[in-house]
Design an enzyme around this catalytic site. Structure first.
Site, PDB file in Angstrom:
ATOM      1  N   LYS A  44      -8.185  36.613  50.976  1.00 29.52           N
ATOM      2  CA  LYS A  44      -7.928  37.274  52.100  1.00 29.52           C
ATOM      3  C   LYS A  44      -7.959  38.795  52.060  1.00 29.52           C
ATOM      4  CE  LYS A  44      -8.212  35.498  55.377  1.00 29.52           C
ATOM      5  NZ  LYS A  44      -9.019  35.057  56.510  1.00 29.52           N
TER       6      LYS A  44
HETATM    7  C1  LIG Z   1      -4.684  29.863  50.911  1.00 25.98           C
HETATM    8  C2  LIG Z   1      -6.030  30.203  51.680  1.00 25.98           C
HETATM    9  N1  LIG Z   1      -6.994  29.677  51.438  1.00 25.98           N
HETATM   10  C3  LIG Z   1      -8.341  29.587  52.040  1.00 25.98           C
HETATM   11  C4  LIG Z   1      -8.200  30.471  53.200  1.00 25.98           C
HETATM   12  C5  LIG Z   1      -9.489  30.504  53.970  1.00 25.98           C
HETATM   13  O1  LIG Z   1      -9.930  31.690  54.167  1.00 25.98           O
HETATM   14  P1  LIG Z   1     -10.731  31.976  55.536  1.00 25.98           P
HETATM   15  O2  LIG Z   1      -9.996  32.713  56.324  1.00 25.98           O
HETATM   16  O3  LIG Z   1     -11.769  33.070  55.182  1.00 25.98           O
HETATM   17  O4  LIG Z   1     -11.426  30.798  56.064  1.00 25.98           O
HETATM   18  C6  LIG Z   1      -7.122  31.016  53.443  1.00 25.98           C
HETATM   19  C7  LIG Z   1      -6.773  31.851  54.783  1.00 25.98           C
HETATM   20  O5  LIG Z   1      -7.846  31.811  55.827  1.00 25.98           O
HETATM   21  C8  LIG Z   1      -5.768  31.057  52.837  1.00 25.98           C
HETATM   22  O6  LIG Z   1      -4.571  31.560  53.080  1.00 25.98           O
HETATM   23  C1  LIG Z   2      -3.819  29.092  59.342  1.00 21.40           C
HETATM   24  C2  LIG Z   2      -4.816  29.916  58.986  1.00 21.40           C
HETATM   25  O1  LIG Z   2      -5.961  29.654  59.009  1.00 21.40           O
HETATM   26  O2  LIG Z   2      -4.581  31.212  58.264  1.00 21.40           O
HETATM   27  C3  LIG Z   2      -5.405  32.190  58.002  1.00 21.40           C
HETATM   28  C4  LIG Z   2      -5.256  32.922  56.931  1.00 21.40           C
HETATM   29  N1  LIG Z   2      -5.311  31.982  55.799  1.00 21.40           N
HETATM   30  C5  LIG Z   2      -4.036  33.568  56.648  1.00 21.40           C
HETATM   31  O3  LIG Z   2      -3.676  33.838  55.552  1.00 21.40           O
HETATM   32  O4  LIG Z   2      -3.454  34.007  57.629  1.00 21.40           O
END
Ligand SMILES: Cc1ncc(COP(=O)(O)O)c(C=O)c1O
Ligand SMILES: CC(=O)OC[C@H](N)C(=O)O
Length: 327
Positions: A44
């Site tokens: 992220k």
């Molecule tokens: C631990 C974790 N894995 C995967 C993702 C997925 O990423 P994306 O927001 O790009 O779909 C997120 C946040 O969205 C995350 O916090």
């Molecule tokens: C729940 C969710 O989709 O969170 C979005 C993203 N992974 C975050 O860290 O905010």
């Protein structure tokens, strides 16, 4: 590039790892991009950087301004680092069922953390909607809005996708990953399909998320629930809209936890639950394709964020997952 520009300059260009145990098991090349090596510890960071850069470029964010976001934690962690580096106030609205380690880290990084009760998206008090209202009320504030701000997927279109293509020299058969906002899958899928339409794009979904049924039969229907954090959703975000997706696979918590512990014990990788979903899904896709193929996915964040949960035998036992973890 020997000298990098601080925190921002350290985001991206993560290594692509070959996972020997899973590759041997499937006869395929199972490759995973080590996103936990980003400076804020997760995939992220990429979206956080693009969202802030975009707001500055468009003149929406000024020196001394405030960044507000609704987040499961990782996006907030990326934003909090960048806000500290650039002198912005950072306000994080987070469902109070997320791991305490993430809340503590956000506070340490200087963010103002506002835990709120978890509510479904349709509820006006859903954490994303609270963040939007808060930003609108505060002078000089922007709402990062990671779910519907397409600067998020642009980050992956311009960085993660080209990195995967370059590191594999364009030789990959499938890209598989779970979605939170959908930014990663959307950006990488668009980039890779633009280079080679034969690359199969597969969405990995935890239980409790509606996207598996959406991809498979066009209906946003969620079943069950999951201990995973930061992934899974019941709506198609602006980031996900229009993504070229060929298929979806569903991974339940026992399979996810078994994979997280396999990664720890067999590969020496200490990662969170979404990485377990991704690798379990990558193995399913490799089995569908058969030996000799190459499947790419991501290791999204570090296991330390979930020390009191995923890596705590008592917590796992409470969730009925101690057997899956082998603890
Ligand atoms: C631990 C974790 N894995 C995967 C993702 C997925 O990423 P994306 O927001 O790009 O779909 C997120 C946040 O969205 C995350 O916090
Ligand atoms: C729940 C969710 O989709 O969170 C979005 C993203 N992974 C975050 O860290 O905010």
């Amino acid at each position: 590039m020997a000298i990098r520009e601080g925190f921002i300059g350290t985001i991206g260009n993560t290594p692509l790892l070959r996972l020997d145990s899973l590759s041997a098991e499937t006869g395929c090349d199972i490759l995973a991009k080590a996103e936990f090596l980003n400076p804020g510890g997760s995939v992220k960071d990429r979206a956080a950087r693009y969202i802030i850069d975009d707001a500055e470029r468009e003149g929406r964010l000024f020196p001394g301004g405030t960044v507000v976001e609704g987040t499961a934690g990782n996006t907030g962690i990326g934003l909090a680092h960048i806000c500290a580096a650039r002198g912005y106030r950072c306000i994080i609205v987070i469902p109070d069922n997320q791991s305490p380690e993430k809340l503590d880290l956000l506070r340490t990084l200087g963010a103002e953390v506002r835990p709120v009760p978890p509510k479904p998206y349709k509820d006006p008090d859903n954490y994303q909607k609270i963040a939007g209202r808060l930003a609108a009320e505060l002078p000089g504030a922007i709402w990062a809005n990671q779910f519907d701000n397409i600067a998020n997927r642009q980050a992956h279109f311009e960085t993660t996708g080209p990195e995967v293509w370059a590191d594999t020299e364009g030789r990959l058969d499938a890209f598989v990953c779970a979605t939170g906002t959908g930014g990663t899958l959307a950006g990488v899928a668009r980039y890779l399909k633009g280079r080679d339409t034969k690359i199969r794009i597969v969405l990995a979904d935890p239980m409790g998320s509606a996207l598996y049924n959406w991809v498979r039969r066009g209906e946003l229907v969620a079943e069950g629930n999951s201990i995973t954090e930061g992934i899974g959703t019941t709506r198609v975000t602006a980031n996900l809209e229009g993504t070229p997706i060929d298929d979806a696979v569903q991974v339940d918590d026992p399979a996810c936890v078994a994979m997280v512990y396999h990664l720890l014990r067999e590969e020496g990788l200490f990662v969170g639950g979404s990485s377990g979903i991704n690798l379990a899904a990558a193995v399913q896709v490799a089995r569908q394709l058969g030996p000799g193929h190459r499947v790419v996915t991501l290791l999204c964040d570090r296991g330390g964020l979930y020390a009191g949960r995923l890596f705590n035998p008592a917590w796992l036992a409470e969730k009925g997952l101690a057997g899956a973890a082998g603890v």
